[in-house]
Motif scaffolding. Structure first.
Motif, mmCIF file in Angstrom:
data_model
loop_
_atom_site.group_PDB
_atom_site.id
_atom_site.type_symbol
_atom_site.label_atom_id
_atom_site.label_comp_id
_atom_site.label_asym_id
_atom_site.label_seq_id
_atom_site.Cartn_x
_atom_site.Cartn_y
_atom_site.Cartn_z
ATOM 1 N N SER A 51 1.099 5.518 4.755
ATOM 2 C CA SER A 51 -0.076 5.829 5.567
ATOM 3 C C SER A 51 0.204 5.507 7.022
ATOM 4 C CB SER A 51 -1.289 5.014 5.094
ATOM 5 O OG SER A 51 -1.059 3.626 5.308
ATOM 6 N N GLY A 59 0.826 -1.202 0.000
ATOM 7 C CA GLY A 59 0.000 0.000 0.000
ATOM 8 C C GLY A 59 0.859 1.248 0.000
ATOM 9 N N ASP A 65 -7.906 -5.859 4.204
ATOM 10 C CA ASP A 65 -7.970 -4.453 3.822
ATOM 11 C C ASP A 65 -7.231 -3.638 4.884
ATOM 12 O OD1 ASP A 65 -8.675 -1.826 3.234
ATOM 13 O OD2 ASP A 65 -10.729 -2.353 2.686
ATOM 14 N N ASP A 104 -4.102 -1.822 0.508
ATOM 15 C CA ASP A 104 -5.129 -0.797 0.327
ATOM 16 C C ASP A 104 -5.811 -0.950 -1.027
ATOM 17 O OD1 ASP A 104 -3.105 0.101 -1.318
ATOM 18 O OD2 ASP A 104 -2.723 1.956 -0.224
#
Length: 507
Positions: free
Chosen positions: A65, A62, A118, A108
């Motif tokens: 974040s 991903g 997820d 993601d």
């Protein structure tokens, strides 16, 4: 044996007046470092409830974040191994789990498959569950699988040891003394292990850090007002052009006088220094930033070695990649090829790679044959001349190192990137990724003509091939760290490279 720095990440209470901020298009969020550590403990507890135990592996696929960081810190707390899977390099596929022995895969880009989670789930875990006691780390323990950027083929995987990570953290802190007055700006993918170092540094040494995505970096840089920026050379090349353009608008009559003002508008008023590496930096760009009051320090290292040399305050020479950092030793053989030995090797083999790859690179003691050509000056600064594989042997037996030739051509304002080839072993052809559309061929040709007049005949560029599209990660002609993929570029332009039309010297 010295105390484990990674143990301190979970056991020491970090400064609550220092913050980590995450920015992307659409907004940002910030939390203090003590809260970050607390949330990571909750995520670790939830992983443990899912049956993840010390020695297991989890994959993280991903963009940068908070969730990425929490999974990484939670894995360190549990003694779990992470595999950072760069989205541009790996497609989300349940087959990744057995291929890399992953217990769980977080992404993601959700896929409905057993074992694939997820990343949004991580946010729901932040305030739930109990916090498990942290494990102790030993120097030989593996914490992460890192993957090479690779110029060809499937990325090779390397299991990084605790000792190698902590050796690099200690060396960087010794050279740069990051502390409460610092704010580090990071936008390269967290799947690259070194980018995670700056989060560990914030927790250990009590400074602020902003984590951005690459796409949001330019928009958020000045708002972050950092003291340190981590970037690859291509990023600084773009920033140089933007600064020059802004300076020309600020002061059309004297753009040079406005360069420091323009630079501060992009980087903010607090820059202590800029950090660069991963690919060769243009000496002209390094001088540019230094001249506008933003010291920029180039270094050298590989996935297989971690950081090896670094320019730093008090020991800085433009054109070099700095002096050898504590804990490393650089050996140069009779052919000029660099090998690196460390007190704590990253590892002594690839975890994943084609047959023979480990034996080609690693010695039994962990010494790494880099394949780079280099030399030391009299003051101990290391200079990289290029890749041993990129030395061209002409039909007259003359050996030509292409990197200096490419660096000279990249100094042309109309050139974004370039690669030198030698068809028929007789003359040099430059494949050029131009800055403008349409490309300014006249400017490029004039630059080559003037440069050719200053070098020996065998080092002159005899033909220019304009790339049909700019080199990019998307078209497979740049690596994720924006290094040219020579084989892919040649394959895309082979007919033009081998065509003798336009050659300006007798073959």
């Amino acid at each position: 044996m010295s105390e484990s720095l990674l143990d301190h990440l979970a056991t020491d209470r970090p400064r609550s007046d220092r913050h980590i901020t995450f920015t992307r298009f659409g907004g940002s969020e910030s939390l203090d470092l003590s809260r970050l550590q607390e949330l990571a403990g909750h995520v670790a507890g939830r992983l443990a409830e899912l049956g993840v135990v010390r020695g297991d592996r989890i994959g993280i696929h991903g963009s940068n974040s908070l969730e990425w960081v929490l999974l990484d810190l939670a894995a360190l707390r549990l003694g779990v191994v992470t595999a950072g899977l760069e989205p541009e390099k790996f497609r989300v596929d349940p087959a990744l789990l057995p291929r890399y022995s992953l217990r769980l895969l977080f992404t993601d880009t959700p896929v409905d498959a057993l074992g694939v989670h997820d990343m949004a789930e991580v946010r729901r875990w932040m305030d739930a569950g109990t916090t498990p006691a942290p494990v102790s780390h030993r120097p030989g323990d593996v914490t992460t699988i890192k993957f090479t950027s690779g110029s060809t083929g499937e990325p090779k995987g390397l299991a990084a040891t605790v000792g190698s990570i902590e050796s690099s953290l200690r060396a960087v802190q010794q050279l740069f003394s990051h502390g409460p007055g610092d704010h580090l700006f990071v936008f390269l993918p967290l799947s690259l292990l070194q980018q995670r170092y700056w989060i560990y540094s914030a927790l250990l040494h009590g400074h602020d850090v902003t984590i951005s995505t690459h796409n949001a970096a330019f928009a958020t840089l000045r708002r972050a007002a950092p003291s340190v920026v981590m970037g690859i050379p291509a990023f600084y090349e773009v920033m140089r052009r933007r600064i020059e353009s802004l300076a020309a608008r600020i002061s059309p009559a004297d753009p040079a006088a406005a360069l420091p003002i323009a630079a501060q508008r992009f980087f903010g008023p607090r820059i202590r220094y800029l950090w660069t590496g991963s690919a060769p930096a243009s000496p002209a760009t390094l001088r540019f930033f230094s001249d506008v009051g933003l010291p920029i320090f180039e270094g050298y290292g590989l996935n297989e070695t971690c950081i090896v040399t670094k320019n730093h305050p008090g020991a800085w020479r433009i054109g070099s990649v700095g002096k050898v950092v504590p804990g490393k030793e650089v050996l140069i053989d009779a052919e000029g090829v660099i090998s690196v030995r460390g007190d704590h090797p990253v590892n002594t083999r690839y975890e994943y790679g084609p047959p023979g790859a480990s034996e080609e690179v690693f010695g039994t003691d962990g010494t790494v044959r880099t394949g780079d050509l280099g030399y030391f000056d009299g003051d101990g600064f290391l200079y990289i001349r290029g890749r041993a594989d990129d030395v061209i042997v002409l039909d007259n037996a003359r050996k030509i190192v292409v990197r200096p030739i490419e660096e000279r051509l990249r100094e042309c304002p109309a050139v974004d990137e370039c690669v030198i080839f030698c068809p028929f072993r007789t003359y040099l052809v430059a494949v050029v990724s131009a800055v403008g559309r349409p490309p300014d061929l006249d400017a490029i040709t004039d630059w080559v003509t003037r440069t050719n007049a200053t070098v020996e005949r065998d080092e002159r560029i005899a033909k220019i091939v304009l790339a049909r599209e700019r080199f990019s990660v998307a078209n497979g002609q740049l690596t994720a760290q924006l290094k040219p993929r020579r084989a892919a570029i040649l394959a895309a332009h082979e007919n033009e490279v081998n065509d003798r039309t336009g050659v300006t010297r007798a073959p």
